[in-house]
Design an enzyme around this catalytic site. Sequence first.
Site, mmCIF file in Angstrom:
data_model
loop_
_atom_site.group_PDB
_atom_site.id
_atom_site.type_symbol
_atom_site.label_atom_id
_atom_site.label_comp_id
_atom_site.label_asym_id
_atom_site.label_seq_id
_atom_site.Cartn_x
_atom_site.Cartn_y
_atom_site.Cartn_z
ATOM 1 N N GLY A 1 0.789 -1.232 0.000
ATOM 2 C CA GLY A 1 0.000 0.000 0.000
ATOM 3 C C GLY A 1 0.816 1.274 0.000
ATOM 4 O O GLY A 1 1.983 1.282 -0.380
ATOM 5 N N SER A 2 0.161 2.345 0.444
ATOM 6 C CA SER A 2 0.733 3.687 0.329
ATOM 7 C C SER A 2 1.977 3.867 1.181
ATOM 8 O O SER A 2 2.095 3.330 2.282
ATOM 9 C CB SER A 2 -0.301 4.716 0.757
ATOM 10 O OG SER A 2 0.322 5.959 0.975
#
Lengths: 387, 130
Positions: free
Chosen positions: B61-62
């Site tokens: 993810g981020s």
Amino acid sequence: MLNGEHGEIIERMMRLLVRLADIYNADKMIPIGSAQIAGVSYKSIGDPGLEFLEDMAGKGAKVRVLSYLNPAGMDMMQWRALGFSEDFAKKQIRIMDAFQKMGIVVSATCTPYLAGNLPRYREHIAWSESSAVSFANSVIGARTNREGGPSALAAAICGITPNYGLHLDENREPNVLVNVEAKLEYQSDYGALGYTVGKLVKNKIPFFRGIPDNVDTDQLKSLGAAMAASGAVALYHVENVTPDADKVNKNGLEKITITDEDLKETYEKLNTGEDPDIIIIGCPHASIREIRRIADKLQGKKVRKPLWICTSRVIRDLAEKIGLLDVIEKAGANIVADTCMVVAPIEKMGYKTTAVNSGKAANYLPGFCKQNVVFQNIDELVRRAMQ
Amino acid sequence: MKLKGRKISGGKARGIALVSRKSLSFLGGVDPETGVIKDTESDIKGESIRGKILVFPRGKGSTVGSYVIYQLKKNGVAPAAIVVEEAETIVATGAIIAGIPMVDKVDIGKIKTGQFVEVDADKGEINVEE
């Protein structure tokens, strides 16, 4: 530095670089000429990032090299007039204050090379923003990996970066040959080409054949930006154009060919909307040449929909000085600085369909900003703005 | 049982293992105020990571996830240590800036939720009580 004689923060930042060096098998640290730091928009980093940056600034962290920032979440001067919320603005201003305290030039742009942070050929740098990384590596021939926010900040504070990846010549050789048979006219055509190739080659290093010798830096920045967004291309070469193209090995590479048909398909795929609420140009941030071209098209006309041209503060000031801002404002459009359509919270400002001429923006707007997208060339965008 | 790994972020910690077999995103996946897992795809959804030895294969993810780990530590709800199969930049960066002991290259299949675990990240050693 590791023993903490420069204070806790620098020690922790140095530790981060040392661990990253281990993870990526770097043989040593190398000095960098400049940094460009991501994770600036409050929309992207939220309260977790804001708290971290304020702690860093509060503990006296300072950068050692010329350091610039990624675009912020709003125009730092005219946010109110453009409809950004007070709450968002307060947080964004705190983020910028923290960066400024650390000695960073709070020029928030994805085109630092147009705004006073220009590396030289073969200079090692630590940049973050994917299109800026692509431009610096490919068009300028500087050396940088794609850094995350904290690692670029750590590099800026320590003045060094681990020597691995694209800092090493042997990792800069192309591994796919792209024959371009498609006609390239508009900047959006370069965006469509970049989007198409990025999807195909992912994180490889393409060598382009068939791009016209008179391609300009605006077109190259569109190409690189879209490739970095749809794939993860951080370096490309263009025959007869980019500085390392003559030197690298072009033999025995996997080959792909891009035709008019391929670009047509990409245009169709990226167009998910019909009637735009807003038209936004300047992804990556517009150069003064692009702004002049748009001003020429808007001269004496009136737009009926919001039209933003996103750029850096430096270029906006220049556009104002030479009268282009006046032409654009008289036509009812805006030059918006420090931010862009991807990192600004446009979905919370009532916009549902955005028209762009950028392959990169067309790639990110549906996910990051929940937008339907109209992806067209600049003439078509200006025509739609008048409707 | 002793397991060997590689130091990512130094320090020592002990606690109860909380083991996930899935990649973990900190941004959106963990509540920074409470330390409770809220990633709907996670096999440890609803569990608190506070004070635990958090074991999972890798981050995803981020990149803002690094800052979330820092925020968890500041809010006093961070895991006592992080043990992973493979350190990628997001979680490694988060552990280092937050000062949370972290070890990678560990055969995490040998650790089960609820076991008492000692982590000596400086030596890259993990002791699992059987």
